[in-house]
Design a protein around this motif. Structure first.
Motif, PDB file in Angstrom:
ATOM      1  N   GLU A   6       0.825  -1.198   0.000  1.00 48.27           N
ATOM      2  CA  GLU A   6       0.000   0.000   0.000  1.00 48.27           C
ATOM      3  C   GLU A   6       0.867   1.259   0.000  1.00 48.27           C
ATOM      4  O   GLU A   6       2.009   1.246   0.467  1.00 48.27           O
ATOM      5  CB  GLU A   6      -0.910   0.044   1.238  1.00 48.27           C
ATOM      6  N   SER A   7       0.283   2.341  -0.490  1.00 43.92           N
ATOM      7  CA  SER A   7       0.950   3.637  -0.448  1.00 43.92           C
ATOM      8  C   SER A   7      -0.099   4.735  -0.515  1.00 43.92           C
ATOM      9  O   SER A   7      -1.261   4.480  -0.854  1.00 43.92           O
ATOM     10  CB  SER A   7       1.943   3.786  -1.606  1.00 43.92           C
ATOM     11  N   GLY A   8       0.332   5.955  -0.191  1.00 46.30           N
ATOM     12  CA  GLY A   8      -0.545   7.108  -0.339  1.00 46.30           C
ATOM     13  C   GLY A   8      -0.998   7.763   0.935  1.00 46.30           C
ATOM     14  O   GLY A   8      -1.557   8.864   0.904  1.00 46.30           O
ATOM     15  N   GLY A   9      -0.792   7.126   2.064  1.00 44.61           N
ATOM     16  CA  GLY A   9      -1.228   7.724   3.318  1.00 44.61           C
ATOM     17  C   GLY A   9      -0.376   8.926   3.707  1.00 44.61           C
ATOM     18  O   GLY A   9       0.826   8.934   3.492  1.00 44.61           O
ATOM     19  N   ARG A  10      -1.003   9.933   4.248  1.00 49.24           N
ATOM     20  CA  ARG A  10      -0.302  11.135   4.702  1.00 49.24           C
ATOM     21  C   ARG A  10      -1.259  11.965   5.545  1.00 49.24           C
ATOM     22  O   ARG A  10      -2.462  11.676   5.605  1.00 49.24           O
ATOM     23  CB  ARG A  10       0.212  11.973   3.535  1.00 49.24           C
ATOM     24  N   LEU A  11      -0.714  12.992   6.175  1.00 51.90           N
ATOM     25  CA  LEU A  11      -1.540  13.928   6.927  1.00 51.90           C
ATOM     26  C   LEU A  11      -2.489  14.669   5.979  1.00 51.90           C
ATOM     27  O   LEU A  11      -2.100  15.040   4.875  1.00 51.90           O
ATOM     28  CB  LEU A  11      -0.670  14.933   7.653  1.00 51.90           C
ATOM     29  N   VAL A  12      -3.678  14.893   6.444  1.00 51.35           N
ATOM     30  CA  VAL A  12      -4.651  15.592   5.611  1.00 51.35           C
ATOM     31  C   VAL A  12      -5.628  16.331   6.515  1.00 51.35           C
ATOM     32  O   VAL A  12      -5.897  15.884   7.644  1.00 51.35           O
ATOM     33  CB  VAL A  12      -5.389  14.601   4.677  1.00 51.35           C
ATOM     34  N   GLN A  13      -6.141  17.419   6.048  1.00 52.58           N
ATOM     35  CA  GLN A  13      -7.120  18.177   6.817  1.00 52.58           C
ATOM     36  C   GLN A  13      -8.518  17.624   6.601  1.00 52.58           C
ATOM     37  O   GLN A  13      -8.803  17.009   5.557  1.00 52.58           O
ATOM     38  CB  GLN A  13      -7.079  19.653   6.415  1.00 52.58           C
ATOM     39  N   ALA A  14      -9.364  17.844   7.568  1.00 54.74           N
ATOM     40  CA  ALA A  14     -10.755  17.440   7.432  1.00 54.74           C
ATOM     41  C   ALA A  14     -11.363  18.097   6.194  1.00 54.74           C
ATOM     42  O   ALA A  14     -11.126  19.275   5.922  1.00 54.74           O
ATOM     43  CB  ALA A  14     -11.542  17.824   8.672  1.00 54.74           C
ATOM     44  N   GLY A  15     -12.107  17.295   5.447  1.00 52.35           N
ATOM     45  CA  GLY A  15     -12.684  17.778   4.209  1.00 52.35           C
ATOM     46  C   GLY A  15     -11.807  17.558   3.001  1.00 52.35           C
ATOM     47  O   GLY A  15     -12.249  17.740   1.860  1.00 52.35           O
ATOM     48  N   GLY A  16     -10.568  17.175   3.233  1.00 54.13           N
ATOM     49  CA  GLY A  16      -9.624  16.964   2.153  1.00 54.13           C
ATOM     50  C   GLY A  16      -9.781  15.604   1.490  1.00 54.13           C
ATOM     51  O   GLY A  16     -10.679  14.829   1.821  1.00 54.13           O
ATOM     52  N   SER A  17      -8.875  15.328   0.555  1.00 60.36           N
ATOM     53  CA  SER A  17      -8.921  14.094  -0.221  1.00 60.36           C
ATOM     54  C   SER A  17      -7.568  13.391  -0.220  1.00 60.36           C
ATOM     55  O   SER A  17      -6.518  14.032  -0.089  1.00 60.36           O
ATOM     56  CB  SER A  17      -9.317  14.390  -1.667  1.00 60.36           C
ATOM     57  N   LEU A  18      -7.619  12.088  -0.371  1.00 68.27           N
ATOM     58  CA  LEU A  18      -6.429  11.256  -0.521  1.00 68.27           C
ATOM     59  C   LEU A  18      -6.761  10.138  -1.481  1.00 68.27           C
ATOM     60  O   LEU A  18      -7.918   9.711  -1.566  1.00 68.27           O
ATOM     61  CB  LEU A  18      -6.019  10.625   0.808  1.00 68.27           C
ATOM     62  N   ARG A  19      -5.739   9.650  -2.171  1.00 67.36           N
ATOM     63  CA  ARG A  19      -5.906   8.440  -2.941  1.00 67.36           C
ATOM     64  C   ARG A  19      -4.869   7.426  -2.480  1.00 67.36           C
ATOM     65  O   ARG A  19      -3.672   7.668  -2.593  1.00 67.36           O
ATOM     66  CB  ARG A  19      -5.761   8.669  -4.443  1.00 67.36           C
ATOM     67  N   ASP A  90     -11.873   9.002  10.078  1.00 66.83           N
ATOM     68  CA  ASP A  90     -11.204   8.226   9.036  1.00 66.83           C
ATOM     69  C   ASP A  90      -9.723   7.996   9.370  1.00 66.83           C
ATOM     70  O   ASP A  90      -9.042   7.271   8.646  1.00 66.83           O
ATOM     71  CB  ASP A  90     -11.306   8.942   7.686  1.00 66.83           C
ATOM     72  N   THR A  91      -9.236   8.614  10.421  1.00 65.59           N
ATOM     73  CA  THR A  91      -7.857   8.402  10.863  1.00 65.59           C
ATOM     74  C   THR A  91      -7.644   6.935  11.204  1.00 65.59           C
ATOM     75  O   THR A  91      -8.364   6.367  12.026  1.00 65.59           O
ATOM     76  CB  THR A  91      -7.549   9.261  12.101  1.00 65.59           C
ATOM     77  N   ALA A  92      -6.683   6.284  10.545  1.00 64.07           N
ATOM     78  CA  ALA A  92      -6.451   4.849  10.751  1.00 64.07           C
ATOM     79  C   ALA A  92      -5.279   4.407   9.894  1.00 64.07           C
ATOM     80  O   ALA A  92      -4.795   5.159   9.041  1.00 64.07           O
ATOM     81  CB  ALA A  92      -7.691   4.041  10.358  1.00 64.07           C
ATOM     82  N   VAL A  93      -4.854   3.183  10.129  1.00 63.67           N
ATOM     83  CA  VAL A  93      -3.968   2.507   9.194  1.00 63.67           C
ATOM     84  C   VAL A  93      -4.865   1.744   8.223  1.00 63.67           C
ATOM     85  O   VAL A  93      -5.759   1.005   8.654  1.00 63.67           O
ATOM     86  CB  VAL A  93      -3.007   1.547   9.895  1.00 63.67           C
ATOM     87  N   TYR A  94      -4.628   1.941   6.937  1.00 64.77           N
ATOM     88  CA  TYR A  94      -5.453   1.317   5.904  1.00 64.77           C
ATOM     89  C   TYR A  94      -4.698   0.126   5.309  1.00 64.77           C
ATOM     90  O   TYR A  94      -3.545   0.258   4.885  1.00 64.77           O
ATOM     91  CB  TYR A  94      -5.799   2.337   4.829  1.00 64.77           C
ATOM     92  N   THR A 117      -0.900   1.378   5.156  1.00 65.97           N
ATOM     93  CA  THR A 117      -0.443   2.753   4.962  1.00 65.97           C
ATOM     94  C   THR A 117      -1.250   3.633   5.915  1.00 65.97           C
ATOM     95  O   THR A 117      -2.466   3.476   6.039  1.00 65.97           O
ATOM     96  CB  THR A 117      -0.591   3.220   3.500  1.00 65.97           C
ATOM     97  N   GLN A 118      -0.549   4.556   6.552  1.00 68.02           N
ATOM     98  CA  GLN A 118      -1.184   5.281   7.636  1.00 68.02           C
ATOM     99  C   GLN A 118      -1.758   6.610   7.174  1.00 68.02           C
ATOM    100  O   GLN A 118      -1.089   7.384   6.477  1.00 68.02           O
ATOM    101  CB  GLN A 118      -0.187   5.528   8.767  1.00 68.02           C
ATOM    102  N   VAL A 119      -2.969   6.840   7.561  1.00 67.41           N
ATOM    103  CA  VAL A 119      -3.566   8.168   7.481  1.00 67.41           C
ATOM    104  C   VAL A 119      -3.546   8.659   8.922  1.00 67.41           C
ATOM    105  O   VAL A 119      -4.456   8.357   9.697  1.00 67.41           O
ATOM    106  CB  VAL A 119      -4.996   8.119   6.912  1.00 67.41           C
ATOM    107  N   PRO A 120      -2.471   9.356   9.312  1.00 69.58           N
ATOM    108  CA  PRO A 120      -2.181   9.535  10.732  1.00 69.58           C
ATOM    109  C   PRO A 120      -3.151  10.429  11.476  1.00 69.58           C
ATOM    110  O   PRO A 120      -3.397  10.203  12.647  1.00 69.58           O
ATOM    111  CB  PRO A 120      -0.763  10.120  10.731  1.00 69.58           C
ATOM    112  N   LYS A 121      -3.645  11.407  10.831  1.00 67.49           N
ATOM    113  CA  LYS A 121      -4.557  12.291  11.545  1.00 67.49           C
ATOM    114  C   LYS A 121      -5.341  13.134  10.571  1.00 67.49           C
ATOM    115  O   LYS A 121      -4.766  13.846   9.751  1.00 67.49           O
ATOM    116  CB  LYS A 121      -3.784  13.191  12.514  1.00 67.49           C
ATOM    117  N   VAL A 122      -6.626  13.058  10.675  1.00 69.89           N
ATOM    118  CA  VAL A 122      -7.496  13.930   9.902  1.00 69.89           C
ATOM    119  C   VAL A 122      -8.074  14.923  10.899  1.00 69.89           C
ATOM    120  O   VAL A 122      -8.751  14.542  11.842  1.00 69.89           O
ATOM    121  CB  VAL A 122      -8.625  13.166   9.200  1.00 69.89           C
ATOM    122  N   SER A 123      -7.731  16.195  10.741  1.00 62.57           N
ATOM    123  CA  SER A 123      -8.178  17.161  11.747  1.00 62.57           C
ATOM    124  C   SER A 123      -8.562  18.474  11.100  1.00 62.57           C
ATOM    125  O   SER A 123      -8.299  18.689   9.943  1.00 62.57           O
ATOM    126  CB  SER A 123      -7.092  17.376  12.784  1.00 62.57           C
TER     127      SER A 123
END
Length: 123
Positions: A6-19, A90-94, A117-123
């Motif tokens: 897996e890949s693509g996890g990163r810090l992101v703000q609430a309302g944002g997007s990730l793939r 949605d903060t979690a390891v995917y 892959t970690q989505v470490p914090k959605v805030s």
């Protein structure tokens, strides 16, 4: 079993997007049903979404319906999880998972797993 990365996890703000992406090392990728699970701190691993071998069927947990989209490219041996409208919950390891057979949503139904892959914090 098949190797998954897996890949693509990163810090992101609430309302944002990730793939998120998951690449599979197998010559028979199109025979696998694929899924995403996630595990938040202190919680059990839970189902997020699954996609059938031929891409004609998808399944989502209610918490992500309308926000996440699961797709696959059998020519590239890769699946993708497009996550929009991210929320703090949605903060979690995917984790990416694979199985031979139909759509399922239980951890025990899948016998191949990536490292996550970690989505470490959605805030």
């Amino acid at each position: 079993q098949v190797q998954l990365v897996e890949s693509g996890g990163r810090l992101v703000q609430a309302g944002g997007s990730l793939r998120l992406s998951c690449a599979a090392s197998t010559r028979t990728f199109s025979t696998y049903t694929m899924a995403w699970f996630r595990q938040a701190p202190g919680k059990e691993r839970e189902f997020v979404a699954a996609i059938s071998r031929s891409r004609d069927l998808t399944s989502y947990t209610d918490a992500v319906k309308g926000r996440f989209t699961f797709s696959r490219d059998n020519a590239k041996n890769t699946v993708y999880l497009q996550m929009n409208g991210l929320k703090p919950e949605d903060t979690a390891v995917y984790y990416c998972a694979a199985r031979i057979g139909g759509l399922r949503d239980k951890v025990g139904d899948f016998n191949s797993w990536g490292q996550g892959t970690q989505v470490p914090k959605v805030s």
